[in-house]
Design a protein around this motif. Structure first.
Motif, PDB file in Angstrom:
ATOM      1  N   MET B   1      10.007  -9.669 -12.192  1.00 60.72           N
ATOM      2  CA  MET B   1      11.036  -8.767 -11.698  1.00 60.72           C
ATOM      3  C   MET B   1      10.647  -8.152 -10.350  1.00 60.72           C
ATOM      4  O   MET B   1      11.454  -7.866  -9.516  1.00 60.72           O
ATOM      5  N   SER B   2       9.334  -7.995 -10.141  1.00 57.40           N
ATOM      6  CA  SER B   2       8.926  -7.212  -8.981  1.00 57.40           C
ATOM      7  C   SER B   2       8.577  -8.090  -7.782  1.00 57.40           C
ATOM      8  O   SER B   2       8.144  -7.568  -6.777  1.00 57.40           O
ATOM      9  N   GLU B   3       8.817  -9.406  -7.876  1.00 57.49           N
ATOM     10  CA  GLU B   3       8.284 -10.273  -6.831  1.00 57.49           C
ATOM     11  C   GLU B   3       8.864 -10.030  -5.441  1.00 57.49           C
ATOM     12  O   GLU B   3       8.141  -9.918  -4.475  1.00 57.49           O
ATOM     13  N   ALA B   4      10.198  -9.811  -5.365  1.00 62.89           N
ATOM     14  CA  ALA B   4      10.826  -9.695  -4.058  1.00 62.89           C
ATOM     15  C   ALA B   4      10.946  -8.249  -3.583  1.00 62.89           C
ATOM     16  O   ALA B   4      11.534  -7.996  -2.553  1.00 62.89           O
ATOM     17  N   ARG B   5      10.366  -7.307  -4.361  1.00 63.68           N
ATOM     18  CA  ARG B   5      10.618  -5.902  -4.001  1.00 63.68           C
ATOM     19  C   ARG B   5       9.514  -5.347  -3.110  1.00 63.68           C
ATOM     20  O   ARG B   5       8.367  -5.775  -3.169  1.00 63.68           O
ATOM     21  N   GLU B   6       9.895  -4.410  -2.308  1.00 66.62           N
ATOM     22  CA  GLU B   6       8.908  -3.847  -1.402  1.00 66.62           C
ATOM     23  C   GLU B   6       8.217  -2.640  -2.034  1.00 66.62           C
ATOM     24  O   GLU B   6       8.767  -1.977  -2.912  1.00 66.62           O
ATOM     25  N   VAL B   7       7.026  -2.385  -1.531  1.00 70.68           N
ATOM     26  CA  VAL B   7       6.265  -1.236  -2.026  1.00 70.68           C
ATOM     27  C   VAL B   7       6.843   0.031  -1.430  1.00 70.68           C
ATOM     28  O   VAL B   7       7.055   0.124  -0.217  1.00 70.68           O
ATOM     29  N   GLU B   8       7.117   1.014  -2.290  1.00 68.80           N
ATOM     30  CA  GLU B   8       7.700   2.282  -1.814  1.00 68.80           C
ATOM     31  C   GLU B   8       6.610   3.346  -1.617  1.00 68.80           C
ATOM     32  O   GLU B   8       6.549   3.999  -0.593  1.00 68.80           O
ATOM     33  N   ILE B   9       5.752   3.451  -2.626  1.00 70.58           N
ATOM     34  CA  ILE B   9       4.697   4.469  -2.581  1.00 70.58           C
ATOM     35  C   ILE B   9       3.353   3.785  -2.833  1.00 70.58           C
ATOM     36  O   ILE B   9       3.249   2.946  -3.717  1.00 70.58           O
ATOM     37  N   GLN B  63       0.736  19.235  -2.539  1.00 73.50           N
ATOM     38  CA  GLN B  63      -0.699  19.377  -2.713  1.00 73.50           C
ATOM     39  C   GLN B  63      -1.378  18.482  -1.693  1.00 73.50           C
ATOM     40  O   GLN B  63      -1.037  17.302  -1.578  1.00 73.50           O
ATOM     41  N   LYS B  64      -2.319  19.061  -0.908  1.00 72.42           N
ATOM     42  CA  LYS B  64      -3.029  18.232   0.070  1.00 72.42           C
ATOM     43  C   LYS B  64      -4.170  17.506  -0.636  1.00 72.42           C
ATOM     44  O   LYS B  64      -4.986  18.149  -1.275  1.00 72.42           O
ATOM     45  N   PRO B  65      -4.243  16.160  -0.513  1.00 75.24           N
ATOM     46  CA  PRO B  65      -5.366  15.455  -1.118  1.00 75.24           C
ATOM     47  C   PRO B  65      -6.659  15.814  -0.390  1.00 75.24           C
ATOM     48  O   PRO B  65      -6.650  16.057   0.814  1.00 75.24           O
ATOM     49  N   THR B  66      -7.758  15.880  -1.126  1.00 77.15           N
ATOM     50  CA  THR B  66      -9.046  16.123  -0.473  1.00 77.15           C
ATOM     51  C   THR B  66      -9.764  14.808  -0.196  1.00 77.15           C
ATOM     52  O   THR B  66     -10.791  14.780   0.456  1.00 77.15           O
ATOM     53  N   GLU B  67      -9.206  13.720  -0.724  1.00 76.46           N
ATOM     54  CA  GLU B  67      -9.829  12.402  -0.578  1.00 76.46           C
ATOM     55  C   GLU B  67      -8.709  11.378  -0.540  1.00 76.46           C
ATOM     56  O   GLU B  67      -7.683  11.562  -1.206  1.00 76.46           O
ATOM     57  N   GLY B  68      -8.912  10.278   0.197  1.00 81.54           N
ATOM     58  CA  GLY B  68      -7.930   9.197   0.189  1.00 81.54           C
ATOM     59  C   GLY B  68      -6.596   9.630   0.763  1.00 81.54           C
ATOM     60  O   GLY B  68      -6.490  10.688   1.388  1.00 81.54           O
ATOM     61  N   ASP B  69      -5.571   8.809   0.594  1.00 83.72           N
ATOM     62  CA  ASP B  69      -4.272   9.191   1.141  1.00 83.72           C
ATOM     63  C   ASP B  69      -3.104   8.556   0.405  1.00 83.72           C
ATOM     64  O   ASP B  69      -3.264   7.693  -0.448  1.00 83.72           O
ATOM     65  N   VAL B  70      -1.933   9.047   0.758  1.00 77.85           N
ATOM     66  CA  VAL B  70      -0.679   8.587   0.156  1.00 77.85           C
ATOM     67  C   VAL B  70       0.211   8.062   1.264  1.00 77.85           C
ATOM     68  O   VAL B  70       0.306   8.675   2.332  1.00 77.85           O
ATOM     69  N   HIS B  71       0.825   6.884   1.027  1.00 76.96           N
ATOM     70  CA  HIS B  71       1.790   6.371   2.001  1.00 76.96           C
ATOM     71  C   HIS B  71       3.107   6.111   1.316  1.00 76.96           C
ATOM     72  O   HIS B  71       3.146   5.507   0.261  1.00 76.96           O
ATOM     73  N   ILE B  72       4.144   6.580   1.933  1.00 76.63           N
ATOM     74  CA  ILE B  72       5.474   6.371   1.367  1.00 76.63           C
ATOM     75  C   ILE B  72       6.337   5.760   2.458  1.00 76.63           C
ATOM     76  O   ILE B  72       6.487   6.353   3.529  1.00 76.63           O
ATOM     77  N   GLN B  73       6.830   4.583   2.228  1.00 80.49           N
ATOM     78  CA  GLN B  73       7.617   3.851   3.220  1.00 80.49           C
ATOM     79  C   GLN B  73       6.873   3.822   4.549  1.00 80.49           C
ATOM     80  O   GLN B  73       7.465   3.967   5.626  1.00 80.49           O
ATOM     81  N   GLY B  74       5.543   3.700   4.484  1.00 72.73           N
ATOM     82  CA  GLY B  74       4.729   3.629   5.688  1.00 72.73           C
ATOM     83  C   GLY B  74       4.541   4.960   6.393  1.00 72.73           C
ATOM     84  O   GLY B  74       4.048   5.023   7.509  1.00 72.73           O
ATOM     85  N   MET B  75       4.940   6.051   5.739  1.00 72.92           N
ATOM     86  CA  MET B  75       4.804   7.372   6.366  1.00 72.92           C
ATOM     87  C   MET B  75       3.927   8.263   5.492  1.00 72.92           C
ATOM     88  O   MET B  75       3.619   7.938   4.350  1.00 72.92           O
TER      89      MET B  75
END
Lengths: 284, 262, 270
Positions: B1-9, B63-75
């Motif tokens: 089901m997920s093959e053609a879908r783009e990553v959101e988060i 909440q600000k992460p103290t380690e690593g990061d989060v990307h949502i739609q490349g932002m």
């Protein structure tokens, strides 16, 4: 990818300002430092006579702080004498009034049907300018004693009593009735008589509310004591001295009494806070 | 089901460390790597203290992460938030007592400067969707808990956000109301095709609603397993009676380390 | 019939009326005792009908006014100044709370002093304010506004602080500008608290205004009150003032209650 790396760096680095802001001991310190800064600025403005020019007045009406302090030292015996007189009135009025108010609240809590209306009548009394009634109590107490000082004091105490009773009555009633849900039901399940519910549940529950009432009525009792001195037969008390000295245009002396009045208020409040922290230890 | 879908988060090695009152570091969340597809319904499941709410709040920029990061739609989350692409539903219906239900739904649109007519039309549409059309003029205090939470959901959908973040939204409701809202939520989700992150501590709830259940474990909070939920869509309440549903519930339960969660 | 009576008895206003009747009865018992034992009973506790009679009588107490006319004309003066001070104090109090909410530093700076003002017997400062301003009307307004200022400021600030964290979070998610956070969330949330402050402040403003009247003899209820007590005019004027100011105190807090009720429709339908 490059964009991500850049972002990571920005995310980590904190400015010095942020670091200071987030530091716990700085936060604690700043709650003392900022008021101190404000206080010092005000003292500076007062001593440099900036306040005087703002209010279009002079150092005769608004004497410099060091002068007021000097006079307080000079007349400290008289200050003490008048302070005792004012504090006595405030204390006895507070005590009698609060007890009276509390008893009324207990009565209303036991007999809610009869009492509730009485409470709204007392609530109405809270918005009555009782000061307007102060003078008549001088007439009431004429035959209490041949000593003018004593009967004056009784009439002042009556005024303070009225003010404190209304305040305590309303708050204590809330404390006696706003009980955690189910605890009243629990008492009912144990078939506890009204007397036991009152003693084990209502009275302990009302203690924090008593302090809520006192936080209002302690400053109010002092203010009322001071104002009722204006109308009293016998000339004594901090409030009366403020007025008498202003009539005589001895403004520095009047200010010494004003400073004393403020001190009484602050000290009384500190005592109340200490008492509260002792009494409410179990409630937290 | 997920093959053609783009990553959101996408989260990379995400970690959040708090300081307790004594100044000691407490790791609420460590090393979370997660990819969420566009239009996916994800359940974040775990016992209290496992950091599931912290993860949700990190994604929402609360909440600000103290380690690593989060990307949502490349932002970054902040950029996404400023573009107003988030909807958030709290555990308690955070409604404004002084506004009618409809005005509550309109609030985010007011903030974003929608015109009056547009606001009103859209709010009516949302209220119809959650079944509160007849209560538009009521005040929150006049509604039951379930109805308040419906209003809350209507408000979150009102802005047409790309991503809907839900923090245990139904945990304070009774079972009957909850089941009704589950069905409604799935219906709305299907109609709107949002990406939904749904925090819960209820295994059945997570399995019934989601495409994937992300299992988190406490001390320190971390992502310990991801279970694919291959139940057919659209789902109705009957699916809970099937053997496969129960297998999946058992599988999720088994994935908790030490099996400490019932 | 019996049920009808029971229903009336169970109305909340019924027991209020009973209590008012009890108070009247107590007053009258007191008045009877006083009139039998004291030389000038009306100085201590006159009968209520005597006070009512004095209110309605056409006899003049000053050069050209009856007792009621004298009280009402002075009351206009006193209440107008009280109201002016009250409004000024309420507005300043609200702005103060807003300022303290806007800036943490300002809050830290001023909050302890706000508490301190409460402990200072401001009414006791009336004579010195008169000495500084030199104008009785200005000092009336100043005292009334200081007294109204702090209950409004502290209550409104408590209202701002009552807003839950979730509401801020929600506004943050929507990236709402501070302007919207204040107008859509903080100020409406603080409104009930603001009104609580007003209800405390209003009687204080009236009290202050009456008190300042007594300091200098140029009209107003307090001035009339002193004259009456010094027997410069009928003592019943004093009793009328007592009842009148009680009435005003009660009616003002009722009016504020009605205004609050009017501007907050959500309270009507809970």
């Amino acid at each position: 990818m490059e964009y991500e790396v850049k972002l990571k760096k920005v995310g980590r680095k904190k400015t010095l300002r942020q670091r200071i802001k987030e530091n716990k001991s700085w936060q604690n310190l700043s709650t003392f430092i900022w008021p101190l800064v404000f206080g010092l600025i005000m003292i500076g403005l007062w001593q440099k006579e900036v306040l005087h020019s703002w209010f279009h007045t002079d150092t005769f009406t608004l004497p410099l702080l060091n002068k007021i302090g000097g006079i307080m030292g000079d007349i400290h015996e008289k200050l003490l004498e008048n302070t005792i007189s004012t504090v006595q009135v405030a204390f006895w009025g507070l005590l009698i009034g609060s007890l009276l108010g509390y008893l009324i609240a207990v009565f209303v809590a036991i007999f809610p049907k009869v009492g509730k209306g009485g409470l709204s009548v007392i609530g109405a009394f809270a918005s009555v300018p009782v000061v307007a009634m102060a003078p008549v109590f001088n007439n009431w107490t004429k035959d209490v004693s041949t000593d003018a000082g004593f009967r004056s004091m009784v009439s002042k105490i009556i005024v303070v009593t009225l003010i404190c009773a209304a305040d305590m009555g309303l708050n204590a009633y809330r404390g006696l009735t706003e009980i955690k849900p189910y605890s009243e039901d629990l008492m009912a399940i144990y078939a506890a008589p009204k007397r036991v519910t009152l003693w084990k549940l209502r009275l302990p529950n009302s203690v924090p509310y008593v302090f809520t009432a006192l936080k209002v009525s302690v400053p109010a009792s002092i203010m009322t004591a001071i104002v009722s001195e204006y109308f009293a037969e016998y000339i004594t008390g901090v409030g009366r001295q403020i007025r008498e000295n202003i009539v005589l245009a001895q403004y520095s002396t009047a200010w010494a009494y004003i400073a004393t009045a403020c001190l009484i208020g602050v000290v009384a409040y500190i005592i109340l806070m200490v008492l509260q922290s002792i009494c409410l230890k179990r409630y937290h | 089901m997920s093959e053609a879908r783009e990553v959101e988060i996408k989260t990379r090695n995400l970690g959040v460390t708090f300081q307790d009152n004594e100044g000691n570091d407490v790791a609420a969340l460590t090393g979370v790597n997660l990819e969420i597809m566009k239009g996916e319904f994800i359940a974040l499941l775990g016992p209290s203290g496992c950091g599931k709410t912290t993860l949700l709040r990190s994604i929402a920029d609360l909440q600000k992460p103290t380690e690593g990061d989060v990307h949502i739609q490349g932002m970054t989350p902040k950029e996404v938030r400023l573009q107003k692409k988030f909807g958030f539903v709290f555990q308690q219906p955070v409604l404004f007592d002084w506004r009618t239900v409809k005005k509550n739904v309109e609030l985010p649109m007011e903030i974003m400067g929608y015109s009056k007519g547009e606001r009103s039309d859209r709010a009516d549409e949302m209220l119809e969707m959650v079944g509160l059309k007849d209560f538009a003029k009521h005040y929150p205090k006049q509604l039951s808990g379930g109805m308040q939470q419906r209003a809350n959901i209507a408000r979150a959908f009102g802005l047409d956000p790309d991503i809907l973040l839900m923090d245990e939204p139904f945990s304070a409701l009774d079972e009957f109301t909850k089941e009704k809202l589950h069905e409604d939520l799935l219906r709305i989700w299907r109609a709107t095709n949002k990406t939904i992150l749904f925090v819960t501590h209820n295994i059945q709830e997570g399995v019934f609603l989601s495409d994937r259940v992300c299992v988190l474990s406490p001390h320190p909070g971390r992502l310990s397993a991801i279970v694919d939920i291959d139940l057919q869509r659209p789902r109705s309440l009957e699916v809970k009676e099937t053997a496969h549903f129960n297998e999946l519930v058992a599988k999720v339960r088994g994935s908790f380390e030490g099996g400490s969660v019932s | 019939m019996k049920r009808k009576i029971k229903r009336i008895v169970e109305k909340p206003w019924f027991s209020s009326i009973i209590w008012i009747l009890i108070l009247i009865a107590l007053w009258e018992v007191g008045a009877v005792v006083v009139s039998n034992t004291k030389r000038v009973p009306e100085n201590i506790l006159p009968h209520l009908h005597q006070i009512l009679g004095a209110a309605l009588s056409g006899k003049t107490v000053t050069a050209d006014m009856t007792a009621t006319q004298a009280v009402l004309s002075s009351a206009g003066l006193t209440l107008f100044r009280a109201l002016l001070g009250f409004f000024l104090g309420a507005v300043i109090g609200f702005l103060f709370a807003l300022l303290m909410k806007l800036s943490g530093v300002i809050e830290k700076m001023l909050f302890p002093y706000l508490m301190l003002i409460q402990l200072i017997p401001v009414l006791g400062l009336a004579p010195i304010v008169l000495a500084i301003t030199g104008d009785i009307n200005v000092s009336r307004v100043v005292i009334a506004s200081i007294l109204s200022f702090y209950p409004v400021a502290t209550n409104t600030l408590a209202g701002f602080k009552s807003v839950e964290k979730e509401k801020y979070d929600l506004m943050f998610i929507y990236a709402a500008k501070p302007y919207y956070i204040y107008t859509k969330v903080l100020i409406p949330a603080a409104l009930p608290y603001f009104f609580t402050g007003l209800k405390i402040a209003a009687p204080m403003a009236v009290t202050a205004s009456i008190l300042v009247d007594t300091l200098q003899g140029d009209g107003g209820l307090g001035c009339l009150l002193s004259q009456s007590l010094k027997h410069a005019m009928s003592i019943y004027v004093f009793w009328l003032i007592v009842f009148f100011s009680a009435f005003v105190g009660i009616i003002i807090s009722k009016i504020i209650g009605w205004i609050e009720y009017g501007v907050s429709p959500w309270k009507r339908r809970a």
